[in-house]
Design an enzyme around this catalytic site. Structure first.
Site, PDB file in Angstrom:
ATOM      1  N   ARG A  80      -8.520  -6.789   7.625  1.00  0.00           N
ATOM      2  CA  ARG A  80      -9.220  -5.592   8.111  1.00  0.00           C
ATOM      3  C   ARG A  80     -10.699  -5.715   7.747  1.00  0.00           C
ATOM      4  NH1 ARG A  80      -4.820  -2.966   9.610  1.00  0.00           N
ATOM      5  NH2 ARG A  80      -3.152  -2.373   8.170  1.00  0.00           N
ATOM      6  N   LYS A  86      10.025   4.060   0.375  1.00  0.00           N
ATOM      7  CA  LYS A  86       9.049   4.360  -0.675  1.00  0.00           C
ATOM      8  C   LYS A  86       9.574   5.489  -1.550  1.00  0.00           C
ATOM      9  CE  LYS A  86       6.372   7.255   2.482  1.00  0.00           C
ATOM     10  NZ  LYS A  86       5.089   7.615   3.084  1.00  0.00           N
ATOM     11  N   SER A 128       6.228   3.731   8.652  1.00  0.00           N
ATOM     12  CA  SER A 128       5.081   4.424   9.227  1.00  0.00           C
ATOM     13  C   SER A 128       4.771   4.017  10.664  1.00  0.00           C
ATOM     14  CB  SER A 128       3.873   4.203   8.328  1.00  0.00           C
ATOM     15  OG  SER A 128       2.816   4.987   8.753  1.00  0.00           O
ATOM     16  N   HIS A 129       3.600   3.443  10.881  1.00  0.00           N
ATOM     17  CA  HIS A 129       3.133   3.125  12.227  1.00  0.00           C
ATOM     18  C   HIS A 129       3.652   1.783  12.727  1.00  0.00           C
ATOM     19  CE1 HIS A 129       0.645   1.574   9.093  1.00  0.00           C
ATOM     20  NE2 HIS A 129       0.226   0.619   9.899  1.00  0.00           N
ATOM     21  N   ASP A 151       2.435  11.230   9.111  1.00  0.00           N
ATOM     22  CA  ASP A 151       1.338  11.515   8.178  1.00  0.00           C
ATOM     23  C   ASP A 151      -0.036  11.201   8.754  1.00  0.00           C
ATOM     24  OD1 ASP A 151       1.728   8.786   8.044  1.00  0.00           O
ATOM     25  OD2 ASP A 151       1.952   8.701   5.859  1.00  0.00           O
ATOM     26  N   ARG A 152      -0.092  10.478   9.881  1.00  0.00           N
ATOM     27  CA  ARG A 152      -1.399  10.171  10.477  1.00  0.00           C
ATOM     28  C   ARG A 152      -1.712  11.117  11.622  1.00  0.00           C
ATOM     29  NH1 ARG A 152      -2.522   3.777  10.555  1.00  0.00           N
ATOM     30  NH2 ARG A 152      -1.684   3.318   8.486  1.00  0.00           N
ATOM     31  N   GLU A 167      -9.943   6.358   6.610  1.00  0.00           N
ATOM     32  CA  GLU A 167     -10.366   5.982   7.957  1.00  0.00           C
ATOM     33  C   GLU A 167      -9.178   5.692   8.875  1.00  0.00           C
ATOM     34  OE1 GLU A 167      -9.561   2.684   8.889  1.00  0.00           O
ATOM     35  OE2 GLU A 167      -8.722   2.483   6.866  1.00  0.00           O
ATOM     36  N   ASP A 221       5.919   8.286  10.864  1.00  0.00           N
ATOM     37  CA  ASP A 221       6.424   9.198   9.830  1.00  0.00           C
ATOM     38  C   ASP A 221       5.619  10.490   9.723  1.00  0.00           C
ATOM     39  OD1 ASP A 221       4.277   7.705   8.822  1.00  0.00           O
ATOM     40  OD2 ASP A 221       4.939   7.958   6.757  1.00  0.00           O
ATOM     41  N   ASP A 257       1.853   9.533  13.833  1.00  0.00           N
ATOM     42  CA  ASP A 257       2.480   8.214  13.744  1.00  0.00           C
ATOM     43  C   ASP A 257       3.979   8.308  13.461  1.00  0.00           C
ATOM     44  OD1 ASP A 257       2.311   9.051  11.103  1.00  0.00           O
ATOM     45  OD2 ASP A 257       1.991   7.041  10.324  1.00  0.00           O
ATOM     46  N   ARG A 313       7.887  -2.677   2.611  1.00  0.00           N
ATOM     47  CA  ARG A 313       8.071  -2.807   4.060  1.00  0.00           C
ATOM     48  C   ARG A 313       8.437  -4.229   4.404  1.00  0.00           C
ATOM     49  NH1 ARG A 313       3.237   0.895   6.519  1.00  0.00           N
ATOM     50  NH2 ARG A 313       3.836   2.676   5.257  1.00  0.00           N
ATOM     51  N   LYS A 336      -0.737  12.448   3.124  1.00  0.00           N
ATOM     52  CA  LYS A 336      -1.536  12.809   4.278  1.00  0.00           C
ATOM     53  C   LYS A 336      -0.634  13.496   5.279  1.00  0.00           C
ATOM     54  CE  LYS A 336      -1.526   8.044   6.135  1.00  0.00           C
ATOM     55  NZ  LYS A 336      -1.102   7.144   5.047  1.00  0.00           N
ATOM     56  N   THR A 355       0.831  -1.208   0.000  1.00  0.00           N
ATOM     57  CA  THR A 355       0.000   0.000   0.000  1.00  0.00           C
ATOM     58  C   THR A 355       0.865   1.258   0.000  1.00  0.00           C
ATOM     59  OG1 THR A 355      -1.518  -1.263   1.409  1.00  0.00           O
ATOM     60  CG2 THR A 355      -1.977   1.074   1.144  1.00  0.00           C
TER      61      THR A 355
HETATM   62  C1  VG1 Z   1      -2.761   1.081   5.857  1.00  0.00           C
HETATM   63  C2  VG1 Z   1      -4.052   1.878   5.887  1.00  0.00           C
HETATM   64  C3  VG1 Z   1      -4.136   2.787   4.684  1.00  0.00           C
HETATM   65  C4  VG1 Z   1      -2.894   3.692   4.640  1.00  0.00           C
HETATM   66  C5  VG1 Z   1      -1.647   2.835   4.672  1.00  0.00           C
HETATM   67  C6  VG1 Z   1      -0.386   3.667   4.765  1.00  0.00           C
HETATM   68  O1  VG1 Z   1      -2.728   0.261   4.700  1.00  0.00           O
HETATM   69  O2  VG1 Z   1      -5.170   1.021   5.945  1.00  0.00           O
HETATM   70  O3  VG1 Z   1      -5.317   3.541   4.745  1.00  0.00           O
HETATM   71  O4  VG1 Z   1      -2.900   4.477   3.492  1.00  0.00           O
HETATM   72  O5  VG1 Z   1      -1.661   1.968   5.813  1.00  0.00           O
HETATM   73  O6  VG1 Z   1      -0.429   4.484   5.886  1.00  0.00           O
HETATM   74  P1  VG1 Z   1      -3.100  -1.305   4.738  1.00  0.00           P
HETATM   75  O7  VG1 Z   1      -2.880  -1.795   3.340  1.00  0.00           O
HETATM   76  O8  VG1 Z   1      -2.242  -1.920   5.776  1.00  0.00           O
HETATM   77  O9  VG1 Z   1      -4.536  -1.357   5.146  1.00  0.00           O
HETATM   78  V1  VG1 Z   1       1.001   4.986   6.603  1.00  0.00           V
HETATM   79  O10 VG1 Z   1       0.686   6.024   7.750  1.00  0.00           O
HETATM   80  O11 VG1 Z   1       1.792   3.660   6.540  1.00  0.00           O
HETATM   81  O12 VG1 Z   1       1.912   5.703   5.402  1.00  0.00           O
HETATM   82 CO    CO Z   2       2.368   6.928   8.319  1.00  0.00          CO
END
Ligand code: VG1
Ligand code: CO
Length: 539
Positions: free
Chosen positions: A494, A124, A111-112, A279-280, A362, A277, A275, A20, A374, A16
């Site tokens: 999910r 990325k 990210s998170h 963005d959240r 979401e 990085d 989070d 990773r 974001k 996504t």
């Molecule tokens: C998750 C979230 C998605 C978001 C992505 C990256 O992806 O559901 O909405 O865009 O993380 O967010 P997935 O495929 O695990 O559902 V972040 O803050 O990693 O850049």
């Molecule tokens: Co993030």
């Protein structure tokens, strides 16, 4: 010698949001080099180009940046812009790419996901618009990883990442820049800093921002404390750490429990977290949790209070699993509202074509056309600006919003580390069933429509299939199921639930959504397939 022989390494398909994997996977011989060279090979040209590099500060960030420098020099880039200490939040990287026209940027982040030698790392590529690589670019990168035979890497003296300044390596100019300055300048162009400063310094408004030991600490300190006058103890966990203090830097009620307790125990007016990085965002009022879907809808409705958006929005967009609260605002304001697959990469085309101004997901992601990612701190500033302009509390604003539009109850249930084969079987069976669902009732709810979401980009016509299963009910409820594309072990399932209610506005979402959860079990058999009686994380 700059040319090194290599061979393809399996599994370098970005998910996504980039590639990773566990740190240990990235530490394998040639693993990072193969992927970075595949990015460079996917670019039209590298010679003389400018590239932005930064990351969320997690374990391996600094080493990876030195490797990327050596490779960028050997590939002939003209200039590298790197955040001090290797730090650039994802939205700040997007901002810098846009401000100093570049062929793109490399952001090192998972990210998170947790960080540390036994945890996760990620990489990325963002394009020249500052946004995540498009699906087609990602595909080209992946194909390159499957065909790679050599990479270019120079043997160089490491660059001191901690000092702001310029260095020359080969023909490449390397600029280490202040990680925060450009981003902070952009924020000041968007928001009413005087009004926010007045609110915060009046003495009867108290806030707390939890940087979760991740990248936003320096940004929040400079903007909230330095520019807006919040007390220095209002930004907590502000020191970026390589292992995020051993926590998941994931801003939700589970992982940001310290913030939640603080806001509630100290009776604060506003709480927020971001989070790994940056963005959240999660936002809280006093004893009042604000779901990200509602936050997006409310900010769109109230955007007129924010200087940058006061002349109106071009349109809005949300990812498919995000509740339809935003659609109600769009309908009322007569705005186009787009529904995209999960992941920020789908919003970029809409923003570049000036079809949308605001968008969100979401998963605690909200953003606008100020960058192409974001942006957690931006969302916090949106809220502060609206709070300052209206003089109302976060809870009052949200409740008034529901009074006008009705409430879309929403919850996401995550089942982590599920056996991949079991998850695959579950989806295969479910997809076979889809055409037969409409017209039947499950756990007392009758299905109106069921399908697999596919998206045709209205700007470039590209089609993305298999973007999640949707089941709509005659009550207006909806269940969405998809597999995560950001996890690093097993499968993460999910399940998203949303239910509109125009009358009852103060139910517990888990209660309001319970009928949908029963229907999900009846249709999908989540328990049977995953062996789990309950989800691991509920947001
Ligand atoms: C998750 C979230 C998605 C978001 C992505 C990256 O992806 O559901 O909405 O865009 O993380 O967010 P997935 O495929 O695990 O559902 V972040 O803050 O990693 O850049
Ligand atoms: Co993030």
């Amino acid at each position: 010698m700059t040319l090194h022989a290599t061979s393809p390494i399996e599994g370098q398909k970005p998910g996504t949001s980039g590639l990773r994997k566990k740190v240990k996977v990235f530490q394998q011989n040639n693993y990072l080099e193969n992927f970075v060279q595949s990015i460079f090979n996917a670019l039209e040209r590298c010679e003389g180009e400018r590239l932005v590099v930064g990351g969320d500060g997690r374990y391996l960030n600094r080493d990876a940046i030195q490797t990327i420098i050596e490779m960028a020099v050997a590939n002939g880039f003209g200039e590298l812009i790197i955040g001090q200490g290797g730090i650039l939040s994802t939205p700040a990287a997007s901002c810098v790419i846009r401000k100093y026209p570049s062929c793109g940027g490399i952001v090192l982040s998972a990210s998170h996901n947790p960080g540390g030698p036994d945890e996760d790392f990620g990489i990325k590529f963002n394009g020249p618009n500052g946004g995540p690589a498009t699906e087609s670019m990602t595909e080209v990168i992946y194909r390159n990883t499957q065909q790679i035979t050599e990479y270019r890497k120079a043997d160089l003296e490491p660059v001191d990442l901690d000092k702001i300044g310029e260095h020359k390596r080969g023909a490449t100019l390397i600029r280490v820049i202040d990680s925060v300055a450009d981003y902070a300048e952009l924020m000041q162009q968007l928001f009413d800093f005087d009004a926010m400063r007045a609110l915060i310094s009046a003495g009867n408004f108290h806030l707390c921002f939890d940087a979760m030991h991740a990248v936003t600490g320096p940004y929040a300190k400079q903007i909230l404390v330095g520019l807006l006058g919040a007390s220095s103890d209002s930004v907590i966990n502000a020191e970026p750490k390589e292992d995020f203090g051993g926590h998941h830097p994931d801003p939700n009620l589970v992982h940001a429990a310290e913030l939640v307790d603080r806001v509630n125990e100290q009776g604060l007016d506003f709480g927020a977290a971001s989070d790994g990085d940056g963005d959240r965002n999660m936002v809280l009022g006093n004893n009042f949790y604000i779901n990200p879907c509602d936050s997006l809808a409310l900010l769109a409705a109230q955007s007129g209070h924010i200087p940058a958006y006061s002349s109106g929005l071009a349109g809005v967009a949300r990812s498919m699993p995000t509740s339809r609260a935003l659609d109600r605002v769009a309908a009322k304001l007569n705005l186009d509202c787009y529904e995209t697959p999960t992941g920020w990469k789908f919003f970029g085309n809409l923003m570049d074509a000036e079809r949308i101004t605001f968008c969100g997901e979401e998963s605690f992601g909200t953003g606008s056309n100020h960058v192409r990612e974001k942006d957690g701190l931006w969302a916090v500033l949106c809220w502060l600006n609206v709070l300052a302009a209206t003089g109302k509390s976060a809870a009052e604003l949200m409740q008034e919003h529901w009074g006008v539009y009705g409430r879309d109850y929403f919850s996401r249930h995550d089942y982590e580390g599920v056996d991949s084969d079991a998850a695959a079987t579950m989806f295969t069976e479910l997809k076979q069933k889809l055409p037969t669902l409409a017209g039947s009732a499950y756990a007392g709810l009758s299905v109106e429509q069921a399908d697999e979401f596919s998206y045709t980009d209205p700007v470039d016509g590209s089609v993305s299939q298999g973007q999640g299963v949707r089941i709509f009910f005659s009550t207006g409820g909806r269940i969405v199921l998809r597999l995560s594309g950001t996890g690093t072990s097993g499968a993460t399932l999910r399940v998203y639930y949303d239910q509109f209610d125009a009358q009852q506005l103060d139910l517990d979402p888990q209660v309001a959504l319970a009928p949908l959860m029963r229907a999900a079990e009846a249709i999908v058999g989540i328990q049977k397939h995953t062996g789990r009686a309950a989800p691991d994380v509920v947001t």
